[in-house]
Design a protein around this motif. Structure first.
Motif, PDB file in Angstrom:
ATOM      1  N   GLY A 111       1.112 -19.137   2.632  1.00  0.00           N
ATOM      2  CA  GLY A 111      -0.251 -19.484   2.245  1.00  0.00           C
ATOM      3  C   GLY A 111      -1.317 -18.958   3.185  1.00  0.00           C
ATOM      4  O   GLY A 111      -2.505 -18.960   2.851  1.00  0.00           O
ATOM      5  N   ARG A 112      -0.920 -18.485   4.352  1.00  0.00           N
ATOM      6  CA  ARG A 112      -1.890 -17.988   5.337  1.00  0.00           C
ATOM      7  C   ARG A 112      -1.127 -17.219   6.414  1.00  0.00           C
ATOM      8  O   ARG A 112       0.095 -17.141   6.397  1.00  0.00           O
ATOM      9  N   GLY A 113      -1.862 -16.662   7.358  1.00  0.00           N
ATOM     10  CA  GLY A 113      -1.269 -16.043   8.532  1.00  0.00           C
ATOM     11  C   GLY A 113      -0.315 -14.905   8.216  1.00  0.00           C
ATOM     12  O   GLY A 113      -0.514 -14.132   7.280  1.00  0.00           O
ATOM     13  N   PHE A 114       0.745 -14.821   9.017  1.00  0.00           N
ATOM     14  CA  PHE A 114       1.658 -13.697   8.857  1.00  0.00           C
ATOM     15  C   PHE A 114       2.382 -13.729   7.519  1.00  0.00           C
ATOM     16  O   PHE A 114       2.678 -12.662   6.954  1.00  0.00           O
ATOM     17  N   GLY A 115       2.697 -14.913   6.996  1.00  0.00           N
ATOM     18  CA  GLY A 115       3.352 -14.980   5.690  1.00  0.00           C
ATOM     19  C   GLY A 115       2.519 -14.310   4.614  1.00  0.00           C
ATOM     20  O   GLY A 115       3.036 -13.571   3.768  1.00  0.00           O
ATOM     21  N   ARG A 116       1.225 -14.561   4.651  1.00  0.00           N
ATOM     22  CA  ARG A 116       0.310 -13.908   3.708  1.00  0.00           C
ATOM     23  C   ARG A 116       0.329 -12.396   3.913  1.00  0.00           C
ATOM     24  O   ARG A 116       0.441 -11.627   2.951  1.00  0.00           O
ATOM     25  N   SER A 117       0.211 -11.959   5.168  1.00  0.00           N
ATOM     26  CA  SER A 117       0.187 -10.530   5.457  1.00  0.00           C
ATOM     27  C   SER A 117       1.449  -9.836   4.971  1.00  0.00           C
ATOM     28  O   SER A 117       1.396  -8.772   4.351  1.00  0.00           O
ATOM     29  N   LEU A 118       2.598 -10.441   5.251  1.00  0.00           N
ATOM     30  CA  LEU A 118       3.860  -9.833   4.848  1.00  0.00           C
ATOM     31  C   LEU A 118       3.996  -9.800   3.329  1.00  0.00           C
ATOM     32  O   LEU A 118       4.456  -8.794   2.763  1.00  0.00           O
ATOM     33  N   ALA A 119       3.598 -10.877   2.657  1.00  0.00           N
ATOM     34  CA  ALA A 119       3.704 -10.918   1.201  1.00  0.00           C
ATOM     35  C   ALA A 119       2.878  -9.816   0.553  1.00  0.00           C
ATOM     36  O   ALA A 119       3.333  -9.130  -0.372  1.00  0.00           O
ATOM     37  N   ILE A 120       1.664  -9.619   1.033  1.00  0.00           N
ATOM     38  CA  ILE A 120       0.804  -8.580   0.464  1.00  0.00           C
ATOM     39  C   ILE A 120       1.379  -7.196   0.763  1.00  0.00           C
ATOM     40  O   ILE A 120       1.405  -6.316  -0.109  1.00  0.00           O
ATOM     41  N   ALA A 121       1.870  -7.001   1.990  1.00  0.00           N
ATOM     42  CA  ALA A 121       2.448  -5.703   2.342  1.00  0.00           C
ATOM     43  C   ALA A 121       3.663  -5.394   1.476  1.00  0.00           C
ATOM     44  O   ALA A 121       3.821  -4.264   0.988  1.00  0.00           O
ATOM     45  N   LEU A 122       4.524  -6.363   1.256  1.00  0.00           N
ATOM     46  CA  LEU A 122       5.701  -6.158   0.417  1.00  0.00           C
ATOM     47  C   LEU A 122       5.303  -5.895  -1.028  1.00  0.00           C
ATOM     48  O   LEU A 122       5.882  -5.026  -1.697  1.00  0.00           O
ATOM     49  N   GLY A 123       4.321  -6.659  -1.518  1.00  0.00           N
ATOM     50  CA  GLY A 123       3.860  -6.461  -2.886  1.00  0.00           C
ATOM     51  C   GLY A 123       3.278  -5.076  -3.094  1.00  0.00           C
ATOM     52  O   GLY A 123       3.529  -4.420  -4.120  1.00  0.00           O
TER      53      GLY A 123
ATOM     54  N   ARG B 118       0.702  -5.936  11.427  1.00  0.00           N
ATOM     55  CA  ARG B 118       1.162  -4.727  10.739  1.00  0.00           C
ATOM     56  C   ARG B 118       2.470  -4.229  11.349  1.00  0.00           C
ATOM     57  O   ARG B 118       3.414  -3.871  10.637  1.00  0.00           O
ATOM     58  N   SER B 119       2.529  -4.198  12.669  1.00  0.00           N
ATOM     59  CA  SER B 119       3.739  -3.712  13.327  1.00  0.00           C
ATOM     60  C   SER B 119       4.925  -4.646  13.089  1.00  0.00           C
ATOM     61  O   SER B 119       6.062  -4.194  12.885  1.00  0.00           O
TER      62      SER B 119
END
Length: 240
Positions: A14-26, A214-215
């Motif tokens: 819902g926020r933070g790195f989980g959000r970042s990773l989900a968008i990157a994977l999508g 990102r890294s």
């Protein structure tokens, strides 16, 4: 796209790195299944994934509540006949200013979600993972789970939860490998959580010592994208 056809569950998205990773994977082709304690937070990130061109499903899951974890896994199973990757990202951070300052409820919730919740989510979703020809379990342990680490300002209960995750992934990797499941643990220190939809995410990385989301996301995607005979068990990061 690299992960076209992959089905990936990300907890704590819902926020933070989980959000970042989900968008990157999508954006890289994966179909993502996102959980958060607040359904609206998960759905908001799912919309961001869709806006970025990916496919996403949102779910409510409180990792501190065993019944909520079971319901989450059951609901995922109703919309997916398998999952390829489980990312155990959900774990509440606790920094109460000192060991005695945190109340009992905060301590119990931190350990319940980070430690017990990770074990229960893995257990509940393992049957769906075992239906995949390329099953991976990725756990965001953090440097707080690394033996001897004392550099973080996190509360002792957060250290306890992360140490439990480290022990769990260690034994799980041995016991699931004969079934073809790769178990991958990451131990990053605190890192910058840049916006995966912002210009800084796609820009050339500047020289420097600061670790970025990102890294860390690239490490996750590198590991799960390797051939099945490449077994990357852990990522350890040098503390700047």
């Amino acid at each position: 796209m690299r992960f076209e056809g992959y089905r990936v569950v990300v907890t704590g998205a819902g926020r933070g790195f989980g959000r970042s990773l989900a968008i990157a994977l999508g954006r890289d082709g994966a179909e993502v299944y996102l959980s958060a304690r607040d359904f609206q937070a998960a759905e908001s990130v799912a919309e961001e994934v869709r806006h970025a061109g990916g496919r996403a499903h949102a779910f409510e899951c409180d990792l501190a509540d065993p019944e909520s974890v079971r319901e989450f896994a059951t609901t995922v199973g109703e919309v997916a006949d398998r999952i390829d990757v489980l990312v155990n990202n959900g774990a509440p951070y606790l920094d109460a200013g000192g060991f005695l300052e945190a109340d009992d409820a905060q301590i119990a919730a931190t350990i319940a979600a980070g430690a017990t919740g990770t074990v229960l989510a893995t257990k509940a979703l393992l049957p769906l993972l075992l239906r995949s020809p390329r099953p991976d379990i990725v756990t965001m342990v953090s440097g707080c789970g690394e033996y001897g680490n004392h550099r973080s300002e996190a509360h002792e209960a957060f250290y306890a939860a992360k140490s439990a995750q480290a022990g769990f992934t260690e034994v799980l990797s041995k016991r699931l490998r004969p079934q073809g499941v790769r178990v991958i643990a990451l131990y990053p220190p605190d890192f910058d959580d840049t916006d995966p939809l912002g210009p800084a995410w796609d820009a050339e990385r500047a020289d420097g010592d600061a670790l970025t989301a990102r890294s860390v996301a690239d490490c996750v995607m590198f590991a799960i994208g390797q051939p099945r005979d490449c077994y990357i068990k852990s990522f350890y990061f040098e503390q700047a």
